[in-house]
Design an enzyme around this catalytic site. Structure first.
Site, PDB file in Angstrom:
ATOM      1  CB  SER A  48      10.278 -28.514   3.104  1.00  0.00           C
ATOM      2  OG  SER A  48      11.201 -29.409   3.663  1.00  0.00           O
ATOM      3  CB  THR A  97      13.268 -31.648  -1.470  1.00  0.00           C
ATOM      4  OG1 THR A  97      12.326 -30.809  -2.147  1.00  0.00           O
ATOM      5  CG2 THR A  97      13.266 -33.024  -2.115  1.00  0.00           C
ATOM      6  CB  THR A 146       9.503 -32.399  -1.991  1.00  0.00           C
ATOM      7  OG1 THR A 146       9.535 -31.021  -1.648  1.00  0.00           O
ATOM      8  CG2 THR A 146       8.810 -32.533  -3.337  1.00  0.00           C
ATOM      9  NE  ARG A 186       6.502 -26.484  -9.025  1.00  0.00           N
ATOM     10  CZ  ARG A 186       7.507 -26.893  -8.248  1.00  0.00           C
ATOM     11  NH1 ARG A 186       7.280 -27.722  -7.241  1.00  0.00           N
ATOM     12  NH2 ARG A 186       8.732 -26.508  -8.487  1.00  0.00           N
ATOM     13  CB  THR A 239      16.747 -30.141  -2.420  1.00  0.00           C
ATOM     14  OG1 THR A 239      18.045 -29.592  -2.166  1.00  0.00           O
ATOM     15  CG2 THR A 239      16.726 -31.552  -1.873  1.00  0.00           C
ATOM     16  N   GLY A 240      15.654 -27.845  -4.091  1.00  0.00           N
ATOM     17  CA  GLY A 240      15.718 -26.446  -4.504  1.00  0.00           C
ATOM     18  C   GLY A 240      14.783 -26.186  -5.671  1.00  0.00           C
TER      19      GLY A 240
HETATM   20  N1  ASP Z   1      12.600 -29.211  -5.614  1.00  0.00           N
HETATM   21  C1  ASP Z   1      11.326 -29.012  -4.969  1.00  0.00           C
HETATM   22  C2  ASP Z   1      10.334 -28.591  -6.003  1.00  0.00           C
HETATM   23  O1  ASP Z   1      10.656 -27.784  -6.848  1.00  0.00           O
HETATM   24  C3  ASP Z   1      11.295 -28.001  -3.883  1.00  0.00           C
HETATM   25  C4  ASP Z   1      12.486 -27.868  -3.003  1.00  0.00           C
HETATM   26  O2  ASP Z   1      13.342 -28.730  -2.940  1.00  0.00           O
HETATM   27  O3  ASP Z   1      12.584 -26.853  -2.337  1.00  0.00           O
HETATM   28  O4  ASP Z   1       9.215 -29.001  -5.918  1.00  0.00           O
END
Ligand code: ASP
Length: 339
Positions: free
Chosen positions: A81, A193, A211, A221, A244-245
Site C-alpha cells: 500500500s 498509507t 501511499t 487519480r 488513511t483510508g
Molecule cells: N488515503 C489513500 C488514498 O485515498 C488510500 C488509503 O489510505 O488506503 O489514496
C-alpha cells in the site's frame, strides 16, 4: 466493550459536529521531549519509527527523522500500500502520492501520481525545499525527481502484479479476460498509507503522509495523501494530523486541517480525531450510508496522541505506534461504527 471504544452510541447523527476556526491560542507547551508516531501498530510501528527515533533522540534533524522513518515502508516490497511494491492503478502501473509539512516555516511539498520512484516522500521534501511550488503531479513530478538524481525503476513487484492480475481478470464478465482455474480472488479492495508525525526537542512539529493510493484507481487519480490539509497537516503552534483510508472523504472534509483546528480550539488529539470521524458520517447522512473506512491520527505539540477510525470492532481497533523518552508504545484508538 468499553464505552470509550464504542462512542457511536454517544453521537447524534445530525448536527453532531460544528467545525469552527478561531484565534484561540494553542494550549500551553508542556512538551516532555521528542516523540515520533506512525499510523501503524506493532507489526510495522517499531521498524518504521526506529530510524526516526534514533535521529530525534540524538538531537538530529526533524525532517530527516520523519523522512527516514517513512522511507522504511516506501522501500519495503512486502507492503502493498506504500511505495515500492504498492498495488497499481487499473492499468497495472504503480502511481504514488506523498506529502511533507514542516511546522517552523509552515512550508510543505507534495507529489502525486508519481511513477517509477521508490521514495516519493523524499521527492516531496525536495519540492518543499528546492522549489517555489507545493504540489507537483505525474510526469512533471518524475522529471523533477530525475533532475535531482532519483533512479526511475519498476515499482511493480511480482506479488503486486499477481494481485492486480487477479483483479483485472475478475473485474468484469463482459470482457475477454478469464480468471485462472484456481481463482482465489479477494474482492476486498486493499487500502493503506502511512502517516509519520513528530515533535523534536525544540518543540517543533513535522509530518509526512505516503501511499500508493487506492488500488486499481483510474490512472491519474490523486487521493488525499498529497493534498495539504487533507491527508496531512502540521501547525507548529498546535500539532499535526494525518489520514488513511478512503481519500475522497478526507478530501471533502479537509480532514487533517479539520483535526488540527479542533485541537487548536481545545480538543485533545483523541477528541479531535473522533470529531472528524463523526463529521464524515454526518455528511454522508449517517452510519447506514457508510461502507468505507477512514482512520486519523493526531499528535499534540505537548506530545499527546490520538487515533480514531470510522469502523472497527473489538480486537480490530485503529492503532498508532509512538516512540518517546518512555520507549516504544502502541495506542489503541476508538471507532464509531462496529463492523
Ligand atoms: N488515503 C489513500 C488514498 O485515498 C488510500 C488509503 O489510505 O488506503 O489514496
Amino acid at each position: 466493550m468499553s464505552s470509550r471504544r464504542k462512542f457511536i452510541k454517544k453521537i447524534a447523527v445530525v448536527g453532531a459536529t460544528a467545525p469552527f476556526i478561531s484565534n484561540v491560542k494553542a494550549k500551553e507547551n508542556n512538551n516532555k521531549g521528542p516523540i515520533i508516531i506512525c499510523s501503524r501498530g506493532n507489526e510495522w510501528g517499531e521498524k518504521v519509527l526506529k530510524p526516526g527515533w534514533d535521529i530525534l533522540s540524538n538531537n538530529g534533524d526533524l525532517l530527516d527523522a520523519v523522512e527516514k522513518s517513512a522511507n522504511i515502508t516506501e522501500l519495503d516490497p512486502s507492503d502493498t500500500s506504500v511505495g515500492y511494491g504498492g498495488l497499481p492503478n487499473e492499468n497495472g502501473i504503480v502511481q504514488l502520492d506523498a506529502s511533507i509539512m514542516y511546522g517552523p516555516t509552515h512550508n510543505c511539498g507534495s507529489v502525486g501520481a508519481l511513477e517509477g520512484i521508490k521514495t516519493p516522500c523524499s521527492v516531496a521534501r525536495l519540492v518543499m525545499e528546492r522549489t517555489d511550488h507545493i504540489h507537483i503531479m505525474g510526469k512533471g513530478a518524475q522529471d523533477f525527481a530525475r533532475a535531482h538524481g532519483f533512479k526511475i525503476e519498476n515499482l511493480l513487484t511480482e506479488k503486486s502484479r499477481k494481485i492486480w492480475l487477479r483483479w483485472k481478470e475478475n473485474v468484469s464478465d463482459k470482457d475477454d479476460w478469464f480468471p485462472s482455474k484456481n481463482n482465489d480472488y479477494d474482492k476486498k479492495r486493499t487500502t493503506g498509507t502511512i502517516n509519520v508525525l513528530a515533535v523534536d526537542s525544540n518543540n517543533d512539529v513535522a509530518g509526512i503522509t505516503t501511499t500508493s493510493g487506492l488500488a486499481y484507481k483510474i490512472p491519474g487519480r490523486v487521493g488525499d495523501s498529497p493534498i495539504i490539509g487533507a491527508g496531512l497537516y502540521v501547525d507548529n503552534e498546535v500539532g499535526a494530523a494525518g489520514a488513511t483510508g478512503r481519500g475522497e472523504e478526507i478530501l471533502r472534509t479537509c480532514g487533517s486541517f479539520f483535526v488540527v483546528e479542533q485541537m487548536r480550539n481545545g480538543k485533545t488529539p483523541q477528541q479531535a480525531c473522533e470529531a472528524l470521524c463523526k463529521r464524515i458520517i454526518d455528511i454522508n447522512g449517517g452510519p447506514k450510508n457508510v461502507d468505507f473506512n477512514d482512520k486519523i491520527v493526531a499528535l499534540g505539540k505537548d506530545g499527546s496522541v490520538g487515533c480514531a477510525s470510522i469502523t472497527g470492532r473489538e480486537g480490530l481497533e485503529p492503532e498508532l505506534a509512538y516512540w518517546s523518552n518512555n520507549g516504544f508504545n502502541v495506542l489503541k484508538g476508538t471507532y464509531l461504527i462496529e463492523v
